[in-house]
Motif scaffolding. Structure first.
Motif, PDB file in Angstrom:
ATOM      1  N   GLY A 311       0.820  -1.202   0.000  1.00 25.49           N
ATOM      2  CA  GLY A 311       0.000   0.000   0.000  1.00 25.49           C
ATOM      3  C   GLY A 311       0.851   1.248   0.000  1.00 25.49           C
ATOM      4  O   GLY A 311       2.080   1.194   0.097  1.00 25.49           O
ATOM      5  N   PHE A 313       0.764   5.499   1.433  1.00 29.42           N
ATOM      6  CA  PHE A 313       0.108   6.545   2.215  1.00 29.42           C
ATOM      7  C   PHE A 313       1.023   7.763   2.305  1.00 29.42           C
ATOM      8  O   PHE A 313       2.225   7.679   2.004  1.00 29.42           O
ATOM      9  CB  PHE A 313      -0.263   6.048   3.616  1.00 29.42           C
ATOM     10  N   SER A 336       5.545   4.055   0.225  1.00 27.54           N
ATOM     11  CA  SER A 336       4.981   2.914  -0.503  1.00 27.54           C
ATOM     12  C   SER A 336       5.630   1.635  -0.010  1.00 27.54           C
ATOM     13  O   SER A 336       6.850   1.576   0.182  1.00 27.54           O
ATOM     14  CB  SER A 336       5.205   3.059  -2.010  1.00 27.54           C
ATOM     15  N   VAL A 357      -2.954   6.642  -1.677  1.00 26.05           N
ATOM     16  CA  VAL A 357      -4.013   5.646  -1.831  1.00 26.05           C
ATOM     17  C   VAL A 357      -4.813   5.474  -0.552  1.00 26.05           C
ATOM     18  O   VAL A 357      -6.037   5.405  -0.562  1.00 26.05           O
ATOM     19  CB  VAL A 357      -3.406   4.300  -2.275  1.00 26.05           C
ATOM     20  N   LEU A 358      -4.122   5.411   0.600  1.00 24.72           N
ATOM     21  CA  LEU A 358      -4.787   5.092   1.861  1.00 24.72           C
ATOM     22  C   LEU A 358      -5.108   6.310   2.713  1.00 24.72           C
ATOM     23  O   LEU A 358      -5.832   6.189   3.698  1.00 24.72           O
ATOM     24  CB  LEU A 358      -3.904   4.138   2.675  1.00 24.72           C
ATOM     25  N   ASP A 391      -5.993   9.428   8.724  1.00 18.15           N
ATOM     26  CA  ASP A 391      -7.178   8.817   8.131  1.00 18.15           C
ATOM     27  C   ASP A 391      -7.204   7.356   8.590  1.00 18.15           C
ATOM     28  O   ASP A 391      -6.145   6.722   8.727  1.00 18.15           O
ATOM     29  CB  ASP A 391      -7.113   8.901   6.609  1.00 18.15           C
ATOM     30  N   ALA A 393      -7.766   4.361   7.349  1.00 17.58           N
ATOM     31  CA  ALA A 393      -7.044   3.332   6.591  1.00 17.58           C
ATOM     32  C   ALA A 393      -5.536   3.523   6.695  1.00 17.58           C
ATOM     33  O   ALA A 393      -4.772   2.558   6.809  1.00 17.58           O
ATOM     34  CB  ALA A 393      -7.489   3.348   5.129  1.00 17.58           C
ATOM     35  N   ALA A 394      -5.089   4.780   6.661  1.00 18.52           N
ATOM     36  CA  ALA A 394      -3.658   5.062   6.770  1.00 18.52           C
ATOM     37  C   ALA A 394      -3.145   4.713   8.167  1.00 18.52           C
ATOM     38  O   ALA A 394      -2.027   4.208   8.326  1.00 18.52           O
ATOM     39  CB  ALA A 394      -3.387   6.531   6.449  1.00 18.52           C
ATOM     40  N   SER A 396      -4.329   2.367  10.235  1.00 15.81           N
ATOM     41  CA  SER A 396      -4.232   0.909  10.340  1.00 15.81           C
ATOM     42  C   SER A 396      -3.007   0.385   9.593  1.00 15.81           C
ATOM     43  O   SER A 396      -2.314  -0.532  10.054  1.00 15.81           O
ATOM     44  CB  SER A 396      -5.498   0.255   9.780  1.00 15.81           C
ATOM     45  N   PHE A 397      -2.724   0.980   8.444  1.00 16.50           N
ATOM     46  CA  PHE A 397      -1.588   0.539   7.641  1.00 16.50           C
ATOM     47  C   PHE A 397      -0.274   0.860   8.350  1.00 16.50           C
ATOM     48  O   PHE A 397       0.626   0.002   8.415  1.00 16.50           O
ATOM     49  CB  PHE A 397      -1.631   1.219   6.274  1.00 16.50           C
TER      50      PHE A 397
END
Length: 413
Positions: A311, A313, A336, A357-358, A391, A393-394, A396-397
């Protein structure tokens, strides 16, 4: 107040300053005292003669930067270990501390170090310059009678560590700590290749084929009085059974002492194999470890990412603790992750990253220094009152990217 590199000619003056600040040590003027800085260190200082009325030949403030390496997320990062930072009593309160520490941070950057580390007695003064507490030293007092109850482990034998076998111990140490965060690599010249000086001792644990599976190192204390008579520096094993075998070996000391003090890593797996309920925390003060990110992109690149994590971010790090350009912690980065590799590109925050993306994570320097060394989450940073906005999703990543054991720092074998 210019900061310059110190040389052998400054050594006695610096050591006089440091011993006056921290106490102890050999008299710097003694004929048997060292006459030059140790290899692997960068000494910096400010001359008293550069200050109003200051005499020549006196170091008004000085520090040493150790060229350390630390394990980080399955990789290795260069780390400026800050030691012996002191200001002469005549010049305290005049801004020399901040001037010197800013120069230390800038020098770490110039030397290509991703991180900086120190062991503070007063963490608040270092926090002003972006350092964050990331770990605490921990020791446990264990009654030896508890260890005597551990059953023998088949297929294991103990052998003394000698000059010949010390390279095996060092290789084993690298293997057993490669997945940790911030454990020192202990490479020369900062760490000699020889067996540490007396009274240090150690045992290797071998299997039937002679393969090293673990080790325990200790110092026997003869001045213990009511304290523990044995100081265990490290107890590391490949498996739970290996750690049991090493703990059992310590029980043999019960004929000469009653308790052992075992130095632990954070979340040390040794805790899971200690028998009985007699162990208790050492009441001595816990040493603190503070870290500072020097180069955000390089710190991330030094890590290895989980193989299944893919992913991209945006990461924004803010740092108002040192002048702009002192280091490369602050900035906007496109991060990345693919096939275990982390790629980082610095971008223009005004323009924004190209299609993160995230989403975006925004950290201040303290949360960046806490999180990028691994083992903590953005939620942990927020609980400490640090800025760690993201954000969902970011967040969690990034948590998944930096997952791992909480940092541990043990200074020597």
């Amino acid at each position: 107040m210019p900061v310059r590199d110190l040389t052998a000619e400054d050594f006695v003056s610096y050591r006089t300053l440091a011993s006056g600040a921290f106490g102890g040590g050999v008299d710097p003027a003694s004929p048997t005292a060292p006459r030059d800085f140790s290899a692997g260190q960068i000494p910096l200082g400010i001359d008293a003669s550069a200050l109003p009325g200051g005499p020549r030949g006196v170091i008004a403030a000085g520090a040493r930067i150790r060229r350390d390496q630390v394990a980080l997320g399955g990789g290795v990062a260069r780390c400026g270990g800050i030691a012996g930072l002191a200001v002469h009593p005549a010049y305290r309160g005049e801004g020399l501390f901040g001037t010197l520490l800013a120069a230390v941070i800038a020098r770490c950057h110039a030397e290509g170090m991703e991180l900086s580390m120190l062991y503070p007695s007063n963490p608040s003064i270092y926090r002003r310059y972006g350092y964050q507490v990331v770990a605490r030293g921990r020791s446990l007092l264990v009654p030896l009678v508890d260890l005597q109850r551990i059953p023998a482990v088949p297929g294991r034998r103990l052998v003394p560590v000698t000059a010949e076998s010390m390279p095996r111990l060092r290789r084993l140490y690298h293997q057993l700590t490669s997945g940790d965060n911030l454990m020192l690599r202990r490479e020369p010249p900062l760490f000699p290749v020889a067996v540490p000086a007396h009274p240090w001792s150690a045992l290797l644990l071998e299997d039937d084929a002679g393969t090293a599976q673990g080790y325990v190192s200790w110092t026997r204390r003869t001045d213990a009085a009511d304290g523990p008579g044995l100081e265990v520096h490290e107890l590391l094993g490949r498996t739970r059974a290996d750690r049991q075998a090493l703990l059992r070996s310590l029980g043999s000391w019960s004929t000469v002492t009653e308790r052992v003090r075992i130095r632990l890593r954070t979340e040390d797996p040794v805790l899971d194999v200690l028998p009985g309920g007699g162990a208790r925390p050492d009441p001595s003060p816990e040493p603190l470890v503070m870290m500072r990110v020097i180069d955000t992109a390089a710190t991330l690149r030094a890590r290895r990412a989980p193989a299944a994590l893919d992913g991209t971010f945006e990461l924004v790090v803010q740092d108002a603790t040192v002048p702009a350009g002192t280091c490369r912690a602050a900035g906007t980065f496109l991060v990345s992750v693919q096939h275990g590799t982390i790629t980082v590109t610095e971008t223009d925050e005004q323009a924004g990253a190209a299609a993160p993306v995230l989403g975006t994570c925004r950290l201040d320097i303290h949360s960046a220094s806490l999180l990028l060394v691994g083992g903590r989450t953005l939620a942990d940073a927020r609980r400490l009152g640090l800025r760690a906005d993201a954000d969902p999703a970011a967040e969690s990543f990034l948590d998944a990217l930096l997952a791992g054991p909480r940092p541990s720092v043990l200074d020597a074998f």
